[in-house]
Design a protein around this motif. Structure first.
Motif, PDB file in Angstrom:
ATOM      1  N   TRP A   1       0.842  -1.196   0.000  1.00  0.00           N
ATOM      2  CA  TRP A   1       0.000   0.000   0.000  1.00  0.00           C
ATOM      3  C   TRP A   1       0.886   1.257   0.000  1.00  0.00           C
ATOM      4  O   TRP A   1       1.994   1.260   0.541  1.00  0.00           O
ATOM      5  CB  TRP A   1      -0.947  -0.001   1.200  1.00  0.00           C
ATOM      6  N   PRO A   2       0.407   2.346  -0.610  1.00  0.00           N
ATOM      7  CA  PRO A   2       1.210   3.576  -0.698  1.00  0.00           C
ATOM      8  C   PRO A   2       1.465   4.165   0.684  1.00  0.00           C
ATOM      9  O   PRO A   2       0.536   4.540   1.382  1.00  0.00           O
ATOM     10  CB  PRO A   2       0.337   4.509  -1.549  1.00  0.00           C
ATOM     11  N   ARG A   3       2.711   4.291   1.061  1.00  0.00           N
ATOM     12  CA  ARG A   3       3.051   4.729   2.419  1.00  0.00           C
ATOM     13  C   ARG A   3       4.252   5.668   2.453  1.00  0.00           C
ATOM     14  O   ARG A   3       4.693   6.066   3.536  1.00  0.00           O
ATOM     15  CB  ARG A   3       3.343   3.506   3.299  1.00  0.00           C
ATOM     16  N   HIS A   4       4.781   6.020   1.280  1.00  0.00           N
ATOM     17  CA  HIS A   4       5.954   6.886   1.221  1.00  0.00           C
ATOM     18  C   HIS A   4       5.610   8.205   0.524  1.00  0.00           C
ATOM     19  O   HIS A   4       4.595   8.305  -0.158  1.00  0.00           O
ATOM     20  CB  HIS A   4       7.096   6.170   0.490  1.00  0.00           C
ATOM     21  N   PRO A   5       6.464   9.213   0.641  1.00  0.00           N
ATOM     22  CA  PRO A   5       6.133  10.549   0.140  1.00  0.00           C
ATOM     23  C   PRO A   5       6.046  10.625  -1.397  1.00  0.00           C
ATOM     24  O   PRO A   5       6.636   9.825  -2.124  1.00  0.00           O
ATOM     25  CB  PRO A   5       7.291  11.413   0.650  1.00  0.00           C
ATOM     26  N   ILE A   6       5.309  11.649  -1.833  1.00  0.00           N
ATOM     27  CA  ILE A   6       5.285  12.077  -3.226  1.00  0.00           C
ATOM     28  C   ILE A   6       6.044  13.403  -3.291  1.00  0.00           C
ATOM     29  O   ILE A   6       5.663  14.379  -2.624  1.00  0.00           O
ATOM     30  CB  ILE A   6       3.851  12.264  -3.747  1.00  0.00           C
ATOM     31  N   VAL A   7       7.101  13.451  -4.080  1.00  0.00           N
ATOM     32  CA  VAL A   7       7.914  14.660  -4.233  1.00  0.00           C
ATOM     33  C   VAL A   7       7.720  15.155  -5.663  1.00  0.00           C
ATOM     34  O   VAL A   7       8.106  14.472  -6.616  1.00  0.00           O
ATOM     35  CB  VAL A   7       9.394  14.368  -3.944  1.00  0.00           C
ATOM     36  N   GLN A   8       7.121  16.301  -5.820  1.00  0.00           N
ATOM     37  CA  GLN A   8       6.828  16.802  -7.156  1.00  0.00           C
ATOM     38  C   GLN A   8       8.066  17.420  -7.801  1.00  0.00           C
ATOM     39  O   GLN A   8       9.138  17.466  -7.204  1.00  0.00           O
ATOM     40  CB  GLN A   8       5.664  17.791  -7.081  1.00  0.00           C
ATOM     41  N   ASP A   9       7.917  17.882  -9.044  1.00  0.00           N
ATOM     42  CA  ASP A   9       9.037  18.375  -9.833  1.00  0.00           C
ATOM     43  C   ASP A   9       9.755  19.546  -9.143  1.00  0.00           C
ATOM     44  O   ASP A   9       9.138  20.343  -8.419  1.00  0.00           O
ATOM     45  CB  ASP A   9       8.559  18.862 -11.206  1.00  0.00           C
ATOM     46  N   ASP A  10      11.059  19.632  -9.425  1.00  0.00           N
ATOM     47  CA  ASP A  10      11.878  20.805  -9.075  1.00  0.00           C
ATOM     48  C   ASP A  10      12.006  21.048  -7.567  1.00  0.00           C
ATOM     49  O   ASP A  10      12.266  22.179  -7.134  1.00  0.00           O
ATOM     50  CB  ASP A  10      11.315  22.072  -9.739  1.00  0.00           C
ATOM     51  N   VAL A  11      11.863  20.015  -6.777  1.00  0.00           N
ATOM     52  CA  VAL A  11      12.014  20.135  -5.323  1.00  0.00           C
ATOM     53  C   VAL A  11      13.483  19.951  -4.945  1.00  0.00           C
ATOM     54  O   VAL A  11      14.211  19.169  -5.567  1.00  0.00           O
ATOM     55  CB  VAL A  11      11.135  19.084  -4.606  1.00  0.00           C
ATOM     56  N   VAL A  12      13.911  20.664  -3.919  1.00  0.00           N
ATOM     57  CA  VAL A  12      15.247  20.482  -3.337  1.00  0.00           C
ATOM     58  C   VAL A  12      15.073  20.035  -1.891  1.00  0.00           C
ATOM     59  O   VAL A  12      14.322  20.659  -1.129  1.00  0.00           O
ATOM     60  CB  VAL A  12      16.068  21.783  -3.383  1.00  0.00           C
ATOM     61  N   ILE A  13      15.774  18.946  -1.522  1.00  0.00           N
ATOM     62  CA  ILE A  13      15.707  18.418  -0.155  1.00  0.00           C
ATOM     63  C   ILE A  13      17.125  18.387   0.400  1.00  0.00           C
ATOM     64  O   ILE A  13      17.967  17.611  -0.079  1.00  0.00           O
ATOM     65  CB  ILE A  13      15.080  17.017  -0.117  1.00  0.00           C
ATOM     66  N   TYR A  14      17.384  19.214   1.400  1.00  0.00           N
ATOM     67  CA  TYR A  14      18.748  19.353   1.916  1.00  0.00           C
ATOM     68  C   TYR A  14      19.087  18.263   2.934  1.00  0.00           C
ATOM     69  O   TYR A  14      18.225  17.510   3.388  1.00  0.00           O
ATOM     70  CB  TYR A  14      18.938  20.747   2.505  1.00  0.00           C
ATOM     71  N   ALA A  15      20.342  18.218   3.287  1.00  0.00           N
ATOM     72  CA  ALA A  15      20.925  17.110   4.040  1.00  0.00           C
ATOM     73  C   ALA A  15      20.205  16.867   5.366  1.00  0.00           C
ATOM     74  O   ALA A  15      19.870  17.794   6.099  1.00  0.00           O
ATOM     75  CB  ALA A  15      22.406  17.381   4.306  1.00  0.00           C
ATOM     76  N   GLY A  16      19.964  15.598   5.643  1.00  0.00           N
ATOM     77  CA  GLY A  16      19.421  15.197   6.922  1.00  0.00           C
ATOM     78  C   GLY A  16      17.925  15.336   7.061  1.00  0.00           C
ATOM     79  O   GLY A  16      17.378  15.012   8.121  1.00  0.00           O
ATOM     80  N   ALA A  17      17.229  15.803   6.031  1.00  0.00           N
ATOM     81  CA  ALA A  17      15.778  15.950   6.122  1.00  0.00           C
ATOM     82  C   ALA A  17      15.110  14.576   6.147  1.00  0.00           C
ATOM     83  O   ALA A  17      15.543  13.648   5.457  1.00  0.00           O
ATOM     84  CB  ALA A  17      15.242  16.768   4.953  1.00  0.00           C
ATOM     85  N   THR A  18      14.049  14.466   6.925  1.00  0.00           N
ATOM     86  CA  THR A  18      13.278  13.226   7.035  1.00  0.00           C
ATOM     87  C   THR A  18      11.832  13.534   6.673  1.00  0.00           C
ATOM     88  O   THR A  18      11.188  14.358   7.319  1.00  0.00           O
ATOM     89  CB  THR A  18      13.360  12.657   8.461  1.00  0.00           C
ATOM     90  N   ILE A  19      11.325  12.886   5.642  1.00  0.00           N
ATOM     91  CA  ILE A  19       9.953  13.089   5.179  1.00  0.00           C
ATOM     92  C   ILE A  19       9.252  11.739   5.265  1.00  0.00           C
ATOM     93  O   ILE A  19       9.682  10.772   4.628  1.00  0.00           O
ATOM     94  CB  ILE A  19       9.927  13.628   3.743  1.00  0.00           C
ATOM     95  N   LEU A  20       8.202  11.669   6.060  1.00  0.00           N
ATOM     96  CA  LEU A  20       7.566  10.395   6.358  1.00  0.00           C
ATOM     97  C   LEU A  20       6.087  10.396   5.993  1.00  0.00           C
ATOM     98  O   LEU A  20       5.382  11.392   6.196  1.00  0.00           O
ATOM     99  CB  LEU A  20       7.703  10.068   7.852  1.00  0.00           C
ATOM    100  N   GLY A  21       5.637   9.249   5.496  1.00  0.00           N
ATOM    101  CA  GLY A  21       4.220   9.056   5.206  1.00  0.00           C
ATOM    102  C   GLY A  21       3.861   9.463   3.797  1.00  0.00           C
ATOM    103  O   GLY A  21       4.675   9.994   3.030  1.00  0.00           O
ATOM    104  N   ARG A  22       2.587   9.233   3.440  1.00  0.00           N
ATOM    105  CA  ARG A  22       2.111   9.566   2.094  1.00  0.00           C
ATOM    106  C   ARG A  22       1.738  11.052   2.036  1.00  0.00           C
ATOM    107  O   ARG A  22       0.574  11.437   1.898  1.00  0.00           O
ATOM    108  CB  ARG A  22       0.917   8.685   1.729  1.00  0.00           C
ATOM    109  N   VAL A  23       2.753  11.881   2.185  1.00  0.00           N
ATOM    110  CA  VAL A  23       2.574  13.321   2.091  1.00  0.00           C
ATOM    111  C   VAL A  23       3.076  13.788   0.736  1.00  0.00           C
ATOM    112  O   VAL A  23       3.860  13.090   0.073  1.00  0.00           O
ATOM    113  CB  VAL A  23       3.327  14.047   3.226  1.00  0.00           C
ATOM    114  N   THR A  24       2.642  14.966   0.318  1.00  0.00           N
ATOM    115  CA  THR A  24       3.051  15.531  -0.962  1.00  0.00           C
ATOM    116  C   THR A  24       3.890  16.777  -0.731  1.00  0.00           C
ATOM    117  O   THR A  24       3.465  17.698  -0.025  1.00  0.00           O
ATOM    118  CB  THR A  24       1.825  15.886  -1.824  1.00  0.00           C
ATOM    119  N   ILE A  25       5.068  16.796  -1.323  1.00  0.00           N
ATOM    120  CA  ILE A  25       5.929  17.979  -1.315  1.00  0.00           C
ATOM    121  C   ILE A  25       5.707  18.684  -2.648  1.00  0.00           C
ATOM    122  O   ILE A  25       6.050  18.163  -3.707  1.00  0.00           O
ATOM    123  CB  ILE A  25       7.404  17.597  -1.142  1.00  0.00           C
TER     124      ILE A  25
END
Length: 313
Positions: free
Chosen positions: A245-269
Motif C-alpha cells: 500500500w502507498p506509504r511513502h512521500p510524493i515529491v513533485q518536480d523541481d524540489v530540493v531536499i537538503y541534508a538530513g531531512a526526514t519526510i515520512l508518510g504519504r505526504v506531498t511535497i
C-alpha cells in the motif's frame, strides 16, 4: 585429520537447515532455487558498459568498435539475465503453487528479458538527464565524464533504473539484488519500486533512503542522509505487516531536499518547494514553500486554534 570438530558442526548445520526448511515448507527441487548474486552482479556490470561503453566499458574500447562491443556484451548479459530470471520465475511459481516449468518457463523468461532489453535506449536517455542534472547542479563537477565515472549518486541511479524495470516486469528478487549492489557501494538505499523522474541529482548521497512506494518527480535534488520513508506500518488480522500500500512521500518536480531531512508518510511535497536540512516533515508542503528548522519551531509554538501551521516563504 582436521584439528576442528568438522563432522559435528556439519551435522548440526544439517539439523538447523532441516528445521528452517520444515518451517518454511521447503522441499528439495533438485535444481538451483534462487538467483545467483555473483551472476546478477556480472550482468549489471556488463549492462553498465552497454549503457556507457566508452566510460564504463573496457579501457581498450574506442568509438569505432562501440557497436560490436555493445552487441556482443548485451547478448551475453541478456543471456545471463534470462537464466537468473528463469530461476526467480520458477521459484515464485513453486511458492505460489503454479505450474510453470520447462519450455513454458523458458518462454516466459525470454519474454520478460526481451521487454527489459527494449527499455534500455529509453533508460539511457533518462540517465543522461540525471548526469546533466548532476553536472549542472554541482559547482565542483568539471565534466559530465567525471560525473559518470565517479559520482555515487549517478551509480545508484544507474542501478535503480535497471532495477526499477525489473521490478515492473515482476522480477522483484532480481530487482532488489541489483539495488543492493549499489547500496553496498554507495550507501544510497533506493528500493527498486520507487518511481523517480528524469533529471534526479543525489549529491554526496551517503545515507539517502527512498522507500518502495515513493514517487519523485523530474529535476529533483536530494542531498545526503535524506529519508523518504513510511510513517506507520498497519498490520492485518494475523498481526503481519501489510505490504504494497502507498506509504511513502510524493515529491513533485523541481524540489530540493537538503541534508538530513526526514519526510515520512504519504505526504506531498509541492512543486518547487525547498526542504531545509535536518527538518522532520509529516504533513503536505505547498508548492514553492520553504520549510526550515525555524519555520518548524514556529509551527510547534503556534496555539492549536490559530489556524493552519505556517510554512516559511
Amino acid at each position: 585429520m582436521s584439528d576442528f570438530p568438522i563432522p559435528e558442526i556439519v551435522a548440526e548445520l544439517r539439523h538447523v537447515r532441516a528445521q528452517w526448511r520444515g518451517q518454511q515448507g521447503r522441499t528439495d527441487t533438485a535444481q538451483r532455487e534462487f538467483p545467483s548474486r555473483d551472476a546478477v552482479a556480472r550482468a549489471v556490470d556488463a549492462l553498465k558498459g552497454v549503457l556507457y561503453p566508452l566510460r564504463l566499458g573496457p579501457p581498450e574500447l574506442r568509438q569505432a568498435g562501440e557497436d560490436f562491443y555493445i552487441a556482443h556484451t548485451l547478448d551475453s548479459a541478456l543471456q545471463a539475465l534470462r537464466t537468473q530470471a528463469a530461476i526467480e520465475l520458477g521459484y515464485r511459481a513453486r511458492h505460489d503453487g503454479e505450474a510453470l516449468e520447462g519450455e513454458a518457463l523458458a518462454r516466459r523468461a525470454t519474454q520478460v528479458v526481451r521487454e527489459f532489453a527494449q527499455s534500455l535506449p529509453r533508460l539511457r536517455q533518462w540517465l543522461d538527464a540525471d548526469v546533466l542534472a548532476a553536472f549542472h547542479g554541482d559547482p565542483a563537477a568539471h565534466s559530465v565524464d567525471e560525473v559518470v565515472l565517479s559520482y555515487p549518486g549517478v551509480l545508484a541511479l544507474i542501478h535503480h533504473r535497471i532495477a526499477h524495470v525489473l521490478y515492473l516486469l515482476e522480477l522483484p528478487l532480481l530487482a532488489r539484488m541489483v539495488a543492493e549492489l549499489a547500496h553496498g557501494q554507495t550507501g544510497i538505499d533506493i528500493h527498486p519500486g520507487a518511481r523517480i523522474g528524469a533529471g534526479c541529482f543525489i549529491d554526496h548521497g551517503t545515507g539517502v533512503v527512498v522507500g518502495e512506494t515513493a514517487v519523485i518527480g523530474r529535476n529533483v535534488r536530494i542531498y545526503q542522509a535524506v529519508t523518504l520513508g513510511a510513517k506507520r506500518f498497519p498490520r492485518d488480522a494475523q498481526g503481519h505487516l501489510q505490504k504494497g500500500w502507498p506509504r511513502h512521500p510524493i515529491v513533485q518536480d523541481d524540489v530540493v531536499i537538503y541534508a538530513g531531512a526526514t519526510i515520512l508518510g504519504r505526504v506531498t511535497i509541492g512543486r518547487g518547494a525547498v526542504i531545509g536540512g535536518n527538518v522532520w516533515v509529516t504533513e503536505d508542503v505547498p508548492p514553492l514553500a520553504h520549510v526550515t528548522q525555524a519555520s518548524v519551531r514556529q509551527a510547534i509554538a503556534t496555539p492549536p486554534d490559530a489556524g493552519p501551521l505556517p510554512v516559511a516563504a
